[in-house]
Motif scaffolding. Structure first.
Motif, PDB file in Angstrom:
ATOM      1  N   GLY A  75      28.935   5.412  35.742  1.00 15.02           N
ATOM      2  CA  GLY A  75      27.853   6.260  36.212  1.00 15.02           C
ATOM      3  C   GLY A  75      26.897   6.551  35.076  1.00 15.02           C
ATOM      4  O   GLY A  75      27.296   6.598  33.911  1.00 15.02           O
ATOM      5  N   ALA A  76      25.645   6.751  35.408  1.00 15.12           N
ATOM      6  CA  ALA A  76      24.648   7.032  34.380  1.00 15.12           C
ATOM      7  C   ALA A  76      24.855   8.406  33.765  1.00 15.12           C
ATOM      8  O   ALA A  76      24.441   8.663  32.638  1.00 15.12           O
ATOM      9  N   GLY A  77      25.476   9.313  34.494  1.00 19.42           N
ATOM     10  CA  GLY A  77      25.764  10.636  33.956  1.00 19.42           C
ATOM     11  C   GLY A  77      24.702  11.651  34.306  1.00 19.42           C
ATOM     12  O   GLY A  77      23.559  11.302  34.619  1.00 19.42           O
ATOM     13  N   PRO A  78      25.054  12.935  34.245  1.00 17.92           N
ATOM     14  CA  PRO A  78      24.153  13.997  34.688  1.00 17.92           C
ATOM     15  C   PRO A  78      22.897  14.151  33.842  1.00 17.92           C
ATOM     16  O   PRO A  78      21.900  14.674  34.308  1.00 17.92           O
ATOM     17  N   GLY A  79      22.932  13.701  32.593  1.00 17.25           N
ATOM     18  CA  GLY A  79      21.751  13.876  31.739  1.00 17.25           C
ATOM     19  C   GLY A  79      20.784  12.718  31.787  1.00 17.25           C
ATOM     20  O   GLY A  79      19.764  12.717  31.088  1.00 17.25           O
ATOM     21  N   GLY A  83      15.507   6.082  35.919  1.00 19.50           N
ATOM     22  CA  GLY A  83      15.681   4.660  35.625  1.00 19.50           C
ATOM     23  C   GLY A  83      17.131   4.234  35.568  1.00 19.50           C
ATOM     24  O   GLY A  83      17.508   3.199  36.115  1.00 19.50           O
ATOM     25  N   ARG A  84      17.967   5.063  34.937  1.00 18.95           N
ATOM     26  CA  ARG A  84      19.373   4.675  34.772  1.00 18.95           C
ATOM     27  C   ARG A  84      20.181   4.888  36.045  1.00 18.95           C
ATOM     28  O   ARG A  84      21.258   4.305  36.194  1.00 18.95           O
ATOM     29  N   LYS A  85      19.679   5.681  36.972  1.00 17.34           N
ATOM     30  CA  LYS A  85      20.335   5.748  38.279  1.00 17.34           C
ATOM     31  C   LYS A  85      20.243   4.373  38.945  1.00 17.34           C
ATOM     32  O   LYS A  85      21.174   3.920  39.610  1.00 17.34           O
ATOM     33  N   GLU A  86      19.106   3.724  38.739  1.00 15.04           N
ATOM     34  CA  GLU A  86      18.909   2.389  39.308  1.00 15.04           C
ATOM     35  C   GLU A  86      19.710   1.326  38.547  1.00 15.04           C
ATOM     36  O   GLU A  86      20.325   0.456  39.143  1.00 15.04           O
ATOM     37  N   THR A  87      19.702   1.395  37.203  1.00 18.54           N
ATOM     38  CA  THR A  87      20.333   0.329  36.419  1.00 18.54           C
ATOM     39  C   THR A  87      21.850   0.457  36.328  1.00 18.54           C
ATOM     40  O   THR A  87      22.538  -0.553  36.157  1.00 18.54           O
TER      41      THR A  87
END
Length: 218
Positions: A75-79, A83-87
């Motif tokens: 997971g991209a993480g809460p912070g 963009g990283r939600k997509e990648t």
């Protein structure tokens, strides 16, 4: 069994690796940073250094060769930003699923999120996250070469696990300790009769093994 876990240094993955090793399975965790390796080696898991945001399907498939199951817990993480939600939450999950297909690893469990939905509306970061997770789930569920299970936990907490959960197609919202999420994942990996199910998970009254056997019988 040999189980390869994407997001091997995540809070749920580290718990899962300890459980798998303790019961005699071989656990390997894909991590992005070499300095994270010792945290996996400590409980006996194998670290695999590979960046899922830049790796090719072939590179990931090579690391999956010989595995009995694959778990996507990255997971991209809460912070992280949009963009990283997509990648990570979407693209890395798709990559990992494609790599499992290529490597011939049929058993595939993906850690999603309650409320994940490719049609979720909104422009806030959490909206993007739910959409990305929903799109990843939909992609995995469309792969006939995988015996997939989608697990959608409720609000994650760091409370000590109780070993008592509610695991159903629809549970409604509620909290669940990360300890118990890991315990359910360990049981799901070993229960191929749960293939084809999308399950929500919150704290409840059923022991983990009983809850998993119950949904496997449906």
């Amino acid at each position: 069994m040999r189980i390869v876990i994407a997001g091997g240094h995540g809070q749920i993955a580290l718990r899962l690796e300890r459980l798998l090793v303790a019961r005699g399975d071989e656990a390997a965790g894909i991590i992005r940073k070499p300095e994270q390796a010792d945290e996996l080696r400590g409980p006996g898991a194998e670290p695999i250094v590979l960046d899922l945001e830049s790796a090719s399907v072939e590179e990931v498939a090579e690391r999956l060769e010989g595995a009995d199951a694959a778990v996507f817990a990255a997971g991209a993480g809460p912070g992280s930003g949009v963009g990283r939600k997509e990648t990570v939450d979407k693209a890395a999950a798709v990559l990992f699923a494609d790599a499992a297909v290529r490597a011939g690893v049929r058993r595939f469990v993906i850690v999603s999120s309650m409320g994940a939905d490719p049609a979720h509306e909104g422009d806030e970061i959490f909206d993007v996250y739910l959409r990305a997770k929903g799109e990843a789930d939909a992609y995995v569920r469309g792969l006939e070469a995988l015996d997939w299970t989608v697990l959608r936990p409720g609000q994650l907490t760091d409370d000590a696990g109780t070993g008592l959960v509610r695991l159903e197609a629809r549970t409604g919202r509620g909290p669940v300790p990360r300890d118990d999420v890991a315990a359910v994942l360990a049981e799901l990996v070993d229960t191929p009769a749960t293939a084809g199910l999308t399950l929500e998970l919150i704290s409840g009254a059923a022991p983990v093994s009983v809850a998993v056997k119950s949904v496997a019988g449906n």
